[in-house]
Structures are given as C-alpha cells and as structure tokens.
Design a protein around this motif. Structure first.
Motif, short mmCIF file in Angstrom:
data_model
loop_
_atom_site.label_atom_id
_atom_site.label_comp_id
_atom_site.label_asym_id
_atom_site.label_seq_id
_atom_site.Cartn_x
_atom_site.Cartn_y
_atom_site.Cartn_z
N ASP A 240 48.90 57.77 41.21
CA ASP A 240 48.19 58.03 42.49
C ASP A 240 47.98 56.76 43.24
O ASP A 240 47.45 57.12 44.52
N GLY A 241 47.40 55.60 42.71
CA GLY A 241 47.11 54.73 43.57
C GLY A 241 47.27 53.33 43.02
O GLY A 241 47.28 53.23 41.61
N LEU A 242 46.65 52.18 43.58
CA LEU A 242 46.85 50.89 43.16
C LEU A 242 45.54 50.26 43.53
O LEU A 242 44.82 50.26 44.05
N ILE A 243 45.31 49.19 42.40
CA ILE A 243 44.32 48.30 42.44
C ILE A 243 44.98 46.99 42.19
O ILE A 243 45.68 46.71 41.36
N LEU A 244 44.84 46.24 43.38
CA LEU A 244 45.38 44.77 43.37
C LEU A 244 44.18 43.80 42.81
O LEU A 244 42.98 43.70 43.26
N THR A 245 44.42 42.96 41.68
CA THR A 245 43.60 42.17 41.20
C THR A 245 43.97 40.62 41.78
O THR A 245 45.00 40.40 42.07
N LYS A 246 42.98 39.83 41.59
CA LYS A 246 42.76 38.40 41.70
C LYS A 246 43.24 38.10 43.08
O LYS A 246 43.90 37.33 43.63
#
Length: 441
Positions: A240-246
């Motif tokens: 459903d969606g993204l989390i961009l880390t760093k």
C-alpha cells in the motif's frame, strides 16, 4: 539530504533568473542541464524523460517567456512537476474504525525495517494510540532482540513467540484485542534478496491476518536498486505504501524521485537518522521545495511544536522581553534545539539557507556541547548573574568544562549581546521577528 542534486539545480536556476528575458533556446539549455543532473542523481531515465517533457511543454509557452520574471516562472513549474513526480499529495496511514489496525512491514534485510517499526510505534503513540510491536522475523534472532531492546527504550510492549511467523502474527492480534491495543505493527522476515520462500510466507501472512496496510521499507541510499526491489515486491506482493529509510545519507535522491512513478505506490514516511524520533510523514510538495533549496518551514514548525513545552515557551517569552534571560535559560533552549534533531537537518529546512553556501555543514555540532559544558561548570550564582564572572572564575570554569578561557569569554560576550538586543526590542515584539541572534553555534 539531496545535497548534490540541490546544488546542481541551484546553479542551473541562477543562470536563468539572472536574465531579464528568456528565449526558447535558453529553456532548452536549462532542461538539458536539469536532465543531466537528474540522471547523475540516479533518477530513473523514464522518470527523467517524463519530468523534463512536462516541464518543457509548460515552460516554452508564450505566457511564460514574455512574463516579467520568466526565470521564476520556470522554477515554479519545475517545483510543481517535481511535486507531481513525488506523489502530488500527502498519503497518510489511516487507522481503521474498528481496532486494532494492523500494519505489516516488509523489505529486504538491511533496509532498516526493524528499527523503522519502533519509529512508527513512537510516531503513533505521540498521536494518542497504543501500539503493539510484533517480532515475527524468526529467521534473524538479532531482529527479535533488536525489537525487544527498542521496546524497552520506548517503554512499549513487544510481542514474541517461539512459533511460526503466521501464528505469531495471529496471536499478536488476539492479544491486541484483549489488551486494548489499537495498533499492531508486524515485523516480517527480510532476506538478502527476493526469493520464492520469502514471498510465499508474506503472502500467507497477508491472506490470514488481512493487514490494513502493507508498507515496504527500502533503503534510499541504494538508488535504483531500491526502485528495482520495490518493483519486484509490487509484482509478487502488492503493498500500500513505502517507507524510505536513511534519507539523511542520501545526497542524490534517485530513489525518492523515481519510486512513486515506477511502482504507483505512495511514499508515506521517510527516516532521517538512527534515533527513534527520526521519522517524518512524507509530503511531496515540501520535499520538492527541499530539493530545490527552498527549505521546508512547515516541517520545521511541526518539529518545534512536537519537541517544545508550550508552558515553558510562554514563560521564556516573558523572561525574554523583561530582560530576565539567564544562562540557565540558554541551557534549556539548547536542549530544546537538540531535541529537534541534528543542527544541519534543522538548518536545511530553513528557507533561504541555500543562499549561504554550505552553512549547514559549517555549523559545529560540538560547539553546542562546549557551550553546555561551560554553563554546567558555573555556579548557580554565576548562571543567574554572569557579571560576577571575572578572571579567576573564568579560569575555573574553563578548567571544569575542558575548554579555554577564550571560549568562556566568547560565550559571555554573545550572551550579553543577545540580552542587550532583546532588551532594546522588548517594547516592540514585532521588531524581533526576523532578527538574527548573535550566538555562533
């Protein structure tokens, strides 16, 4: 964040804004440079092509080229088109009307998935929710221990079990219903690469627990590899969606600028550091402004509101305008600033900071620590009445704080200058807005 790309774009825009009038050839030349800058930033070539074509179709129109400030009009168009590429509007995670809402996080090993769960849990607890973190990554024992450690730090419960990941997830949801938890965040197994076994397990969990949201966690620093991973997950396990880390370490921005267009999934959050509060809701319009070096004042205000004690702030305002500001108050203010995150990240959100070359990098984080050490080495009398601090006291304070007498002198000079400025402006608060405090941090 985006330092390289922002710097390139700023140079391009400075050329077109310095000209009174623009010709179509000028816009074409600028677009060629923008295209090259985006490709060097590891933005997907299909996204670059679509973006530059959209900009061109709008920027070479008669209304733009013959306007009073065509260069600024072009920048406005670039800003709007970047916002569109990044996702147009903010996409938040909405909790279901019937608790518990179940979030399932997926991703490759090393993407920061487990630590992101703790950041999400803290984010929602601040909103008044009661989250339950679930350690369902049984393939990597360190993941379970990591989540338990983070849970202890945050004083939040982590559900663990010796059973299979699917049974762990189902049991956690049962516990949430009985324990009054309105949010369940499930950590799933990551791999060094996408494989059939991994996907089958995730599909099985999805089919059984029916999560309200599946969020894919990807490492922004891997650029196009992050986009490729996201596309593979999208094909095999719809999310459903993204989390961009760093994102704090991403100087180019290729993943952020490509991933929405290439997957059709919105970026919902980004992480900007290792601390559990280093999570931000992703706003496409604000991110476009950051990329163009225009700052992000709204996010800065929200962070300040989140970390500042309203009662203390009101008391501080009264002290300021009555010229009763002490070194103890300065110490408290430094603590509030540090809560907002690394100074360079705070500065890069300020509009106009891009006009002061590399100022964010020039800010000495250690200077804050030195100032705190100097103040802490003073007696209560000295902090309340620094006029009593003469030569012998300065030597004692310098020795106690591990600094030099010159550092103590500099702090006192800046403090008295600030206090004098505030006293002068105290009769007209509006004059204080926009003034620069002389503290050199």
């Amino acid at each position: 964040m985006f330092e390289s790309l922002t710097s390139r774009l700023q140079n391009i825009f400075s050329k077109i804004t310095s000209r009174g009038l623009l010709k179509e050839a000028d816009v074409e030349a600028a677009l060629r440079e923008i295209r090259l800058a985006l490709l060097e930033a590891d933005v997907n070539y299909k996204v670059v092509k679509e973006l530059t074509e959209s900009i061109k179709s709008r920027a070479v129109g008669q209304d733009i080229l013959e306007s009073l400030k065509p260069g600024e009009q072009v920048i406005k168009i670039v800003n709007e088109e970047l916002t569109s590429i990044l996702g147009k509007t903010t996409s938040t995670v909405e909790l279901g009307s019937k608790p518990p809402t179940v979030l399932m996080l997926v991703g490759l090993q090393g993407s920061g998935k487990t630590s992101t769960i703790a950041k999400l849990a803290l984010h929602f607890r601040k909103k008044g929710n009661k989250p339950l973190m679930v350690a369902a990554d049984t393939y990597r024992p360190a993941a379970i221990e990591q989540l338990k450690t983070l849970g202890n730090e945050l004083n939040m419960e982590v559900f663990t079990s010796d059973t299979k990941p699917l049974d762990i997830a189902k049991s956690a949801i049962d516990k949430a219903k009985k324990g009054g938890f309105d949010l369940v965040i499930i950590d799933t197994a990551g791999r060094l690469h996408i494989d059939k076994e991994m996907m089958n397990e995730l599909v099985e969990i999805r089919g059984s627990v029916k999560p309200h949201n599946i969020l894919l966690v990807v490492d922004a620093m891997t650029g196009q590899d992050a986009v490729n991973v996201a596309q593979s997950f999208k094909e095999k396990l719809d999310f459903d969606g993204l989390i961009l880390t760093k994102m704090d370490g991403d100087a180019r921005g290729g993943a952020a600028l490509s991933i929405n267009k290439m997957t059709g999934a919105p970026i919902k959050f980004i992480t900007t550091g290792e601390k559990t509060d280093a999570l931000e809701v992703f706003h496409p319009d604000r991110m476009a402004s950051r990329i163009l070096g225009m700052g992000d004042i709204l996010s800065l205000i929200e962070k300040a509101q989140e970390t500042t004690d309203a009662k203390k702030a009101a008391e501080m305002e009264k002290k300021l305008f009555k010229a009763q500001f002490t070194l103890d108050d300065l110490f408290d203010q430094l603590q509030q600033v540090k809560k907002m995150g690394p100074i360079n990240q705070v500065l890069e959100k300020m509009p106009g900071i891009n006009k002061m070359p590399n100022i964010a990098k020039q800010v000495d984080e250690k200077q804050l620590t030195r100032i705190e050490a100097i103040i802490q080495s003073m007696t209560k009398e000295e902090r309340n009445n620094p006029q009593v601090i003469k030569s012998s006291r300065k030597k004692r304070i310098a020795n106690g704080s591990g600094t030099n007498v010159s550092d103590v002198n500099q702090l006192l000079k800046q403090f008295f200058q600030t206090k004098k400025l505030i006293s002068t402006l105290g009769k007209n608060k509006n004059k204080l807005i926009g003034k620069n405090m002389p503290f050199n941090i």
